[in-house]
Design a protein around this motif. Structure first.
Motif, mmCIF file in Angstrom:
data_model
loop_
_atom_site.group_PDB
_atom_site.id
_atom_site.type_symbol
_atom_site.label_atom_id
_atom_site.label_comp_id
_atom_site.label_asym_id
_atom_site.label_seq_id
_atom_site.Cartn_x
_atom_site.Cartn_y
_atom_site.Cartn_z
ATOM 1 N N GLY A 12 0.823 -1.219 0.000
ATOM 2 C CA GLY A 12 0.000 0.000 0.000
ATOM 3 C C GLY A 12 0.849 1.258 0.000
ATOM 4 N N ILE A 13 0.540 2.164 0.943
ATOM 5 C CA ILE A 13 1.302 3.421 0.996
ATOM 6 C C ILE A 13 2.690 3.226 1.615
ATOM 7 N N GLY A 14 2.987 2.008 2.099
ATOM 8 C CA GLY A 14 4.274 1.766 2.764
ATOM 9 C C GLY A 14 5.470 2.305 1.988
ATOM 10 N N GLY A 75 0.050 -5.440 4.427
ATOM 11 C CA GLY A 75 -1.354 -5.850 4.352
ATOM 12 C C GLY A 75 -2.136 -5.117 3.282
ATOM 13 N N GLY A 76 -3.351 -5.631 3.030
ATOM 14 C CA GLY A 76 -4.211 -5.028 2.022
ATOM 15 C C GLY A 76 -5.249 -6.038 1.585
ATOM 16 N N PRO A 77 -6.277 -5.573 0.872
ATOM 17 C CA PRO A 77 -7.387 -6.456 0.506
ATOM 18 C C PRO A 77 -6.972 -7.677 -0.304
ATOM 19 N N PRO A 274 5.741 3.822 11.147
ATOM 20 C CA PRO A 274 4.598 4.648 11.553
ATOM 21 C C PRO A 274 3.541 3.747 12.175
ATOM 22 N N ILE A 275 2.620 4.311 12.948
ATOM 23 C CA ILE A 275 1.630 3.445 13.591
ATOM 24 C C ILE A 275 0.487 3.069 12.650
ATOM 25 N N HIS A 276 0.387 3.783 11.512
ATOM 26 C CA HIS A 276 -0.734 3.479 10.610
ATOM 27 C C HIS A 276 -0.470 2.228 9.787
ATOM 28 N N GLY A 277 -1.507 1.781 9.082
ATOM 29 C CA GLY A 277 -1.388 0.624 8.219
ATOM 30 C C GLY A 277 -1.090 1.028 6.783
ATOM 31 N N SER A 278 -1.446 0.143 5.847
ATOM 32 C CA SER A 278 -1.050 0.341 4.453
ATOM 33 C C SER A 278 -2.032 1.213 3.665
ATOM 34 N N PRO A 280 -4.948 1.131 1.974
ATOM 35 C CA PRO A 280 -5.200 0.793 0.563
ATOM 36 C C PRO A 280 -6.104 1.805 -0.137
ATOM 37 N N ASP A 281 -6.939 2.504 0.652
ATOM 38 C CA ASP A 281 -7.874 3.466 0.036
ATOM 39 C C ASP A 281 -7.170 4.647 -0.623
ATOM 40 N N ILE A 282 -5.944 4.943 -0.210
ATOM 41 C CA ILE A 282 -5.242 6.090 -0.824
ATOM 42 C C ILE A 282 -3.904 5.676 -1.454
ATOM 43 N N ILE A 287 -0.499 10.802 -1.975
ATOM 44 C CA ILE A 287 -1.096 11.792 -1.070
ATOM 45 C C ILE A 287 -0.958 11.413 0.401
ATOM 46 N N ALA A 288 -0.315 10.271 0.684
ATOM 47 C CA ALA A 288 -0.189 9.828 2.085
ATOM 48 C C ALA A 288 0.685 10.800 2.874
ATOM 49 N N ASN A 289 0.368 10.925 4.135
ATOM 50 C CA ASN A 289 1.152 11.772 5.038
ATOM 51 C C ASN A 289 2.418 10.993 5.451
ATOM 52 N N PRO A 290 3.596 11.486 5.090
ATOM 53 C CA PRO A 290 4.814 10.738 5.433
ATOM 54 C C PRO A 290 5.384 11.102 6.802
HETATM 55 P P1 NAD Z 1 -4.865 2.164 8.033
HETATM 56 O O1 NAD Z 1 -4.031 2.748 9.110
HETATM 57 O O2 NAD Z 1 -4.121 1.622 6.870
HETATM 58 O O3 NAD Z 1 -5.891 3.275 7.483
HETATM 59 C C1 NAD Z 1 -6.919 3.831 8.281
HETATM 60 C C2 NAD Z 1 -7.361 5.177 7.667
HETATM 61 O O4 NAD Z 1 -6.334 6.145 7.892
HETATM 62 C C3 NAD Z 1 -7.548 5.109 6.155
HETATM 63 O O5 NAD Z 1 -8.616 5.942 5.784
HETATM 64 C C4 NAD Z 1 -6.252 5.668 5.603
HETATM 65 O O6 NAD Z 1 -6.384 6.273 4.351
HETATM 66 C C5 NAD Z 1 -5.849 6.664 6.669
HETATM 67 N N1 NAD Z 1 -4.383 6.767 6.777
HETATM 68 C C6 NAD Z 1 -3.542 5.871 7.357
HETATM 69 N N2 NAD Z 1 -2.288 6.279 7.233
HETATM 70 C C7 NAD Z 1 -2.307 7.451 6.572
HETATM 71 C C8 NAD Z 1 -1.311 8.364 6.139
HETATM 72 N N3 NAD Z 1 -0.004 8.159 6.346
HETATM 73 N N4 NAD Z 1 -1.696 9.477 5.471
HETATM 74 C C9 NAD Z 1 -2.996 9.734 5.258
HETATM 75 N N5 NAD Z 1 -3.996 8.909 5.640
HETATM 76 C C10 NAD Z 1 -3.658 7.779 6.287
HETATM 77 O O7 NAD Z 1 -5.767 1.039 8.714
HETATM 78 P P2 NAD Z 1 -6.771 -0.008 8.042
HETATM 79 O O8 NAD Z 1 -7.485 0.629 6.898
HETATM 80 O O9 NAD Z 1 -7.533 -0.573 9.147
HETATM 81 O O10 NAD Z 1 -5.833 -1.165 7.473
HETATM 82 C C11 NAD Z 1 -5.399 -1.247 6.125
HETATM 83 C C12 NAD Z 1 -4.423 -2.405 5.996
HETATM 84 O O11 NAD Z 1 -3.252 -2.110 6.783
HETATM 85 C C13 NAD Z 1 -4.971 -3.726 6.520
HETATM 86 O O12 NAD Z 1 -4.547 -4.755 5.669
HETATM 87 C C14 NAD Z 1 -4.334 -3.869 7.898
HETATM 88 O O13 NAD Z 1 -4.162 -5.215 8.272
HETATM 89 C C15 NAD Z 1 -2.983 -3.211 7.649
HETATM 90 N N6 NAD Z 1 -2.326 -2.677 8.865
HETATM 91 C C16 NAD Z 1 -0.982 -2.822 8.920
HETATM 92 C C17 NAD Z 1 -0.287 -2.296 10.001
HETATM 93 C C18 NAD Z 1 1.205 -2.431 10.009
HETATM 94 O O14 NAD Z 1 1.792 -2.777 9.003
HETATM 95 N N7 NAD Z 1 1.870 -2.163 11.114
HETATM 96 C C19 NAD Z 1 -0.961 -1.610 11.014
HETATM 97 C C20 NAD Z 1 -2.354 -1.455 10.908
HETATM 98 C C21 NAD Z 1 -3.025 -1.991 9.820
#
Ligand code: NAD
Length: 354
Positions: A12-14, A75-77, A274-278, A280-282, A287-290
Motif C-alpha cells: 500500500g502506501i508503505g 497488508g491489504g485487501p 509509523p503506527i498506521h497501516g497500508s 489501501p484506500d489512498i 497523497i499519504a502523510n509521510p
Molecule cells: P490504516 O491505518 O491503513 O488506514 C486507516 C485510515 O487512515 C484510512 O482511511 C487511511 O487512508 C488513513 N491513513 C492511514 N495512514 C495514513 C497516512 N499516512 N496518510 C494519510 N492517511 C492515512 O488502517 P486499516 O485501513 O484498518 O488497514 C489497512 C491495511 O493495513 C490492513 O490490511 C491492515 O491489516 C494493515 N495494517 C498494517 C499495520 C502495520 O503494518 N503495522 C498496522 C495497521 C493496519
C-alpha cells in the motif's frame, strides 16, 4: 558515522512513506556528514507475491546484518482472506520475534498549531506529551491458543524476565523525561497483572529510585487518557492493553499519519515504523502523510544510531513545517489546500538543510 539501514516498504502506501523518510535520512547524512547505506527488502503481501513467504530469509538476513530497520506497513485487501495460510501480518510478527523486539515505544505529543486536527477539546489536549511503552512479545497475543467446536482459549502469561526488561526501558526513558511512570494493569482481576505490579515496583525501586511510580487499572487509564492526558509522562503497560491504549492515545494528535513508533530489544537493531497501516484506500496516489514515518526515522537516529542532535533536527523540521501550514489531505481542514507526500518530504528536507 557509517550505518546500514534496511528499508522494508511493504504494501500500500508503505513504499510511498518510507521513500520520503529515506530522502530525509539522506538529507541528514548530507548535512551532518554521515554515510547511510540503504538496503531494500520485501515483507508482507509484496513478499508473498514474489516468494510465497511474508518474511523471506533474505529479508531476515538483511535486517539482522543492519544497524536498524525502517518499515512502511503491510497488508491489504489482496491478501486479506482470513482463511489464507500465509498472511502479510505474519511477516511483521515474525520479524519482531526474530529481532527480539520486546518494547514498543509510541510517543504522543500534541502541537499547538495542530490541536484542531484532534476530535478532542483543544484545552484538554494542549501540552500533552506521553511516551507509551508497550510490552510487545508476551501476554495473551503469544500464549497458547486452543479451539474446539464449542470453546476457545487464549492463555495470558508473563515471566518476571519479560516484565523486568520492559520496565528497564521505561525507567531509562523516564529518566530523560519528567521521571514519572504510570504502570497500567488489571491487578484487581488478573494474576499476570499482580506479578506485573510486583516486578515493576521492584525494578524501579532498585534501579530507578528517582522515578515516581503510579499504578493505574486499565479501565481507569482509558478514561484518564482522554480526561487529563497532560498528567501522563511515561505510560508502561503489557501487550494487549498497550495495543488498545496506543490507538486511543493517537487520537490526542488527530491523524494516524503523524505518529511514529520504535520497537527495541536487547540489541541495537531496532524496528521503526509509523503506527498506521497500508491505507489501501489512498495507496498509489502520492497523497499519504509521510510525517509518521519521517518521525520514526528520527527515532531510528536516536535509539539505534545514538544521533540525538540529528534526531532532534528532524523532529524540529517536522514541527516547523506543520507550524508553517504544511497539510497533507488527512490533516487539511475543509477549504485548506493539501500537498502530496513528496512536497511534504521536501518541506521537511529544506528545513534540515537550511
Ligand atoms: P490504516 O491505518 O491503513 O488506514 C486507516 C485510515 O487512515 C484510512 O482511511 C487511511 O487512508 C488513513 N491513513 C492511514 N495512514 C495514513 C497516512 N499516512 N496518510 C494519510 N492517511 C492515512 O488502517 P486499516 O485501513 O484498518 O488497514 C489497512 C491495511 O493495513 C490492513 O490490511 C491492515 O491489516 C494493515 N495494517 C498494517 C499495520 C502495520 O503494518 N503495522 C498496522 C495497521 C493496519
Amino acid at each position: 558515522m557509517k550505518a546500514k539501514i534496511t528499508v522494508l516498504g511493504g504494501d500500500g502506501i508503505g513504499p510511498e512513506v518510507t521513500g520520503e523518510a529515506v530522502r530525509v535520512l539522506e538529507a541528514v547524512a548530507a548535512r551532518y556528514a554521515h554515510e547511510f547505506e540503504f538496503v531494500e527488502a520485501l515483507i508482507g503481501g509484496a513478499a508473498i507475491d514474489s516468494s510465497g513467504s511474508p518474511l523471506p530469509p533474505r529479508t531476515i538476513d538483511a535486517c539482522r546484518s543492519s544497524d536498524a530497520v525502517l518499515l512502511g506497513a503491510v497488508g491489504g485487501p489482496k491478501w486479506s482472506d482470513p482463511s489464507a495460510r500465509v498472511r502479510p501480518e505474519q511477516g511483521l510478527l515474525e520479524l519482531r520475534r526474530v529481532l527480539g523486539l520486546f518494547a514498543n515505544l509510541r510517543p504522543v505529543r500534541t502541537q499547538a498549531e495542530m490541536l484542531e486536527a484532534s476530535p478532542l477539546k483543544p484545552e484538554v489536549i494542549a501540552g500533552a506529551d506521553i511516551m507509551v511503552v508497550r510490552e510487545l512479545t508476551g501476554g495473551i497475543y503469544f500464549g497458547r491458543k486452543t479451539r474446539t467446536a464449542h470453546e476457545a482459549e487464549d492463555v495470558c502469561s508473563y515471566t518476571t524476565t519479560e516484565i523486568e526488561r520492559v520496565t528497564r526501558v521505561a525507567g531509562r526513558l523516564a529518566m530523560g523525561r519528567r521521571k514519572h511512570i504510570v504502570s497500567v494493569d488489571k491487578a484487581n482481576v488478573l494474576e499476570t497483572s499482580r506479578l506485573w505490579r510486583t516486578v515493576v515496583e521492584r525494578v524501579l525501586a532498585e534501579e530507578y529510585p528517582e522515578v515516581q511510580l503510579e499504578h493505574m487499572l486499565v479501565d481507569a487509564a482509558a478514561m484518564h487518557l482522554l480526561r487529563r492526558p497532560t498528567s501522563f509522562d511515561v505510560l508502561l503497560t503489557e501487550n494487549m492493553f498497550g495495543d488498545i491504549l496506543t490507538d486511543e492515545a493517537s487520537m490526542l494528535v488527530g491523524s494516524l499519519g503523524l505518529l511514529p513508533s520504535a520497537s527495541l530489544g536487547d540489541t541495537s537493531v531496532g524496528l521503526y515504523e509509523p503506527i498506521h497501516g497500508s491505507a489501501p484506500d489512498i495507496a498509489g496516489r502520492g497523497i499519504a502523510n509521510p510525517c509518521g514515518t519521517i518521525l520514526s526515522a528520527a527515532m531510528l537516529l536516536r535509539h539505534s544510531l545514538s544521533l540525538e542532535t540529528e534526531a532532534t533536527a528532524v523532529e524540529n523540521a517536522v514541527s516547523a513545517a506543520l507550524a508553517a501550514g504544511l497539510r497533507t489531505a488527512d490533516i487539511a481542514g475543509p477549504g485548506t489546500a493539501a500537498v502530496g507526500s513528496r512536497a511534504a518530504g521536501d518541506a521537511v528536507i529544506s528545513r534540515i538543510l537550511s
